[in-house]
Scaffold this motif. Structure first.
Motif, PDB file in Angstrom:
ATOM      1  N   ARG A  68      38.843  45.802  37.330  1.00  0.00           N
ATOM      2  CA  ARG A  68      37.473  45.550  37.737  1.00  0.00           C
ATOM      3  C   ARG A  68      37.395  44.175  38.381  1.00  0.00           C
ATOM      4  O   ARG A  68      38.239  43.315  38.124  1.00  0.00           O
ATOM      5  CB  ARG A  68      36.540  45.610  36.523  1.00  0.00           C
ATOM      6  CG  ARG A  68      36.448  46.981  35.867  1.00  0.00           C
ATOM      7  CD  ARG A  68      35.802  46.883  34.504  1.00  0.00           C
ATOM      8  NE  ARG A  68      36.587  46.012  33.624  1.00  0.00           N
ATOM      9  CZ  ARG A  68      36.153  45.577  32.437  1.00  0.00           C
ATOM     10  NH1 ARG A  68      34.960  45.922  32.008  1.00  0.00           N
ATOM     11  NH2 ARG A  68      36.915  44.812  31.687  1.00  0.00           N
ATOM     12  N   PRO A  69      36.406  43.942  39.235  1.00  0.00           N
ATOM     13  CA  PRO A  69      36.265  42.622  39.848  1.00  0.00           C
ATOM     14  C   PRO A  69      36.198  41.542  38.773  1.00  0.00           C
ATOM     15  O   PRO A  69      35.685  41.791  37.675  1.00  0.00           O
ATOM     16  CB  PRO A  69      34.947  42.730  40.621  1.00  0.00           C
ATOM     17  CG  PRO A  69      34.795  44.204  40.885  1.00  0.00           C
ATOM     18  CD  PRO A  69      35.364  44.866  39.668  1.00  0.00           C
ATOM     19  N   PRO A  70      36.733  40.348  39.057  1.00  0.00           N
ATOM     20  CA  PRO A  70      37.159  39.918  40.389  1.00  0.00           C
ATOM     21  C   PRO A  70      38.657  40.059  40.669  1.00  0.00           C
ATOM     22  O   PRO A  70      39.093  39.689  41.761  1.00  0.00           O
ATOM     23  CB  PRO A  70      36.787  38.433  40.377  1.00  0.00           C
ATOM     24  CG  PRO A  70      37.028  38.033  38.949  1.00  0.00           C
ATOM     25  CD  PRO A  70      36.614  39.220  38.123  1.00  0.00           C
ATOM     26  N   ALA A  71      39.466  40.612  39.731  1.00  0.00           N
ATOM     27  CA  ALA A  71      40.906  40.624  39.965  1.00  0.00           C
ATOM     28  C   ALA A  71      41.610  41.611  39.048  1.00  0.00           C
ATOM     29  O   ALA A  71      41.082  41.984  37.993  1.00  0.00           O
ATOM     30  CB  ALA A  71      41.500  39.227  39.751  1.00  0.00           C
ATOM     31  N   TYR A 102      45.277  38.026  38.994  1.00  0.00           N
ATOM     32  CA  TYR A 102      45.326  36.914  38.036  1.00  0.00           C
ATOM     33  C   TYR A 102      46.478  37.222  37.095  1.00  0.00           C
ATOM     34  O   TYR A 102      46.434  38.193  36.340  1.00  0.00           O
ATOM     35  CB  TYR A 102      44.005  36.828  37.267  1.00  0.00           C
ATOM     36  CG  TYR A 102      43.993  35.821  36.132  1.00  0.00           C
ATOM     37  CD1 TYR A 102      43.933  34.450  36.389  1.00  0.00           C
ATOM     38  CD2 TYR A 102      44.016  36.248  34.810  1.00  0.00           C
ATOM     39  CE1 TYR A 102      43.898  33.529  35.349  1.00  0.00           C
ATOM     40  CE2 TYR A 102      43.983  35.341  33.764  1.00  0.00           C
ATOM     41  CZ  TYR A 102      43.921  33.987  34.037  1.00  0.00           C
ATOM     42  OH  TYR A 102      43.900  33.080  33.005  1.00  0.00           O
ATOM     43  N   GLN A 218      36.341  32.866  41.550  1.00  0.00           N
ATOM     44  CA  GLN A 218      36.023  33.482  40.264  1.00  0.00           C
ATOM     45  C   GLN A 218      37.264  33.916  39.493  1.00  0.00           C
ATOM     46  O   GLN A 218      37.147  34.460  38.388  1.00  0.00           O
ATOM     47  CB  GLN A 218      35.107  34.684  40.484  1.00  0.00           C
ATOM     48  CG  GLN A 218      33.771  34.341  41.123  1.00  0.00           C
ATOM     49  CD  GLN A 218      32.991  33.339  40.290  1.00  0.00           C
ATOM     50  OE1 GLN A 218      32.806  33.536  39.087  1.00  0.00           O
ATOM     51  NE2 GLN A 218      32.530  32.276  40.925  1.00  0.00           N
ATOM     52  N   VAL A 219      38.432  33.707  40.089  1.00  0.00           N
ATOM     53  CA  VAL A 219      39.695  34.118  39.461  1.00  0.00           C
ATOM     54  C   VAL A 219      40.433  32.935  38.864  1.00  0.00           C
ATOM     55  O   VAL A 219      41.048  33.032  37.795  1.00  0.00           O
ATOM     56  CB  VAL A 219      40.596  34.840  40.487  1.00  0.00           C
ATOM     57  CG1 VAL A 219      41.887  35.318  39.837  1.00  0.00           C
ATOM     58  CG2 VAL A 219      39.856  36.011  41.116  1.00  0.00           C
TER      59      VAL A 219
END
Length: 406
Positions: A68-71, A102, A218-219
């Motif tokens: 799922r977002p963000p990574a 990530y 955001q990661v």
């Protein structure tokens, strides 16, 4: 929704005494760590297909996760020389070419961190939208990049490096420039209580490309707001074979499983014997049984260690056909077939090294066994019997439910 750093203060305290003190519960390995012998490790890695086969097994899980977002979030519970992680990253790029990554890797060995860093320039060049974090923290700490004690937190070295340029060669030069930092901070000492390495200072090294800084905002982890929530946890050979199933579960597997995101998967891998490698060992030490427990034992104890949290997880031992996989020792063509007049000395020494490494035989026992040539005669006999040497690993999967149970 992201899971906060702590499972709970009580849980973090429960898992806090990992390598430093709790390893003493498994008394046979109290003063011996097989993976610290660089000569044995490097010969094993370079003469066997284990790293390739393990990475292929792990890659099978990529179709089962649901990022799922963000990574896409991956944790490697022991990067070693970085070969498995590099191969998994290649497979990830093939499967998730346009998603940010990530990736967190735990490793206390300075030599292994150097070898891992050598493999990263090409990975960043192929997949720029990636954050790689390397740390020497313990199993219960590393998924959260957070030491469990106040004293360790105050000594934490957090180093962020934004690589510039556009080529792997430019990234390599900047990574090479980290050598003084690593030499100064990535140090381990030996615990007087356990005889095992412990970090002198906790270190978190964060790497990403400056050109992707905006995309990865955001990661990139921030000390004040770390989350775990891993889509995939790699736990390949993370514990001593002779340790009890309770120890493996409580001090290694359970803390890692608790760091999974909803829908995340932990794949555990370890040696299981019943192969020519174990035959070599038992021909020298009759009745030797280095593999104290199997995947089912570990999963059973992990459920116990996780308590009520276990209700949120599935523990899959898989069938033997699904779980077990074989890797081989490389030999020259026709070197060990029936028509060969002799087996090269280097091949016999490699076979002996690899068999004793996988079985995690202590150095003092090896020294006594090697006072005469019987161990080589036994090795030659087993090589001829099987026309080579191979080993069995087994795997298991722990997955977290997509939706919490009420």
């Amino acid at each position: 929704m992201k899971k906060e750093v702590d499972v709970s203060p009580v849980a973090r305290t429960e898992f806090a005494h990992t390598e430093v003190q709790a390893i003493k519960e498994a008394e046979p390995e109290k003063s011996f760590r097989f993976y610290d012998n660089r000569q044995k490790y490097l010969m094993f890695v370079n003469t066997c297909s284990e790293k390739r086969v393990v990475s292929e097994r792990i890659a099978l899980e990529l179709d089962q996760i649901h990022p799922r977002p963000p990574a896409v979030r991956v944790f490697d519970a022991g990067v070693g020389d970085g070969t498995v992680l590099a191969r998994v990253l290649r497979s990830m790029h093939q499967r998730y070419e346009h998603l940010p990554y990530y990736v967190v890797g735990k490793e206390i060995s300075l030599e292994d961190i150097r070898l891992t860093l050598e493999k990263l320039p090409d990975r960043f060049h192929e997949h720029p939208a990636m954050v790689v974090v390397l740390t020497n923290l313990y199993y219960h700490e590393a998924p959260y990049l957070s030491p469990s004690s106040a004293s360790s937190t105050s000594r934490l070295v957090w180093h962020e490096v934004a690589l510039t340029g556009r080529t792997a060669a430019e990234y390599e030069r900047q990574i090479n420039d980290l050598e003084p930092f690593l030499a100064q901070h990535w140090k381990a000492s030996v615990s007087k209580k356990s005889g095992n390495p412990v970090y002198e200072r906790p270190v978190v090294l964060v790497l990403y490309l400056q050109s992707c800084r905006f995309l990865l905002d955001q990661v990139i982890p921030k000390q004040s707001a770390i989350v775990a929530d891993y889509d995939l946890v790699i736990a390949s050979q993370p514990y001593r074979a002779r340790a009890s199933a309770e120890f493996k579960a409580k001090k290694v597997v359970a803390p890692l499983a608790l760091a999974l995101a909803p829908g995340g998967r932990l794949v555990g891998i370890h040696s299981c014997g019943n192969d020519p490698g174990l035959e070599i060992i038992q021909s020298v030490w009759p009745g030797e049984q280095p593999f104290a427990n199997d995947r089912r034992d570990i999963l059973r104890e992990t459920k116990v260690a996780m308590g009520h949290e276990a209700r949120q997880y599935n523990f899959n031992a898989l069938t033997d056909k699904q779980s077990r996989f074989k890797y081989v020792m490389y030999t020259l063509p026709n070197e060990i077939d029936a028509d060969a007049t002799s087996i090269g000395t280097s091949t016999m020494f490699a076979a002996w090294n690899n068999a004793s490494y996988v079985a995690q035989i202590e150095d003092d026992r090896l020294a006594r066994a090697m006072t005469d040539d019987r161990y080589l005669a036994c090795t030659k006999e087993i090589l001829r019997k099987h026309n080579g040497l191979w080993f069995w690993d087994e795997s298991y999967v722990i997955s977290r439910n997509h939706q919490p149970l009420k």
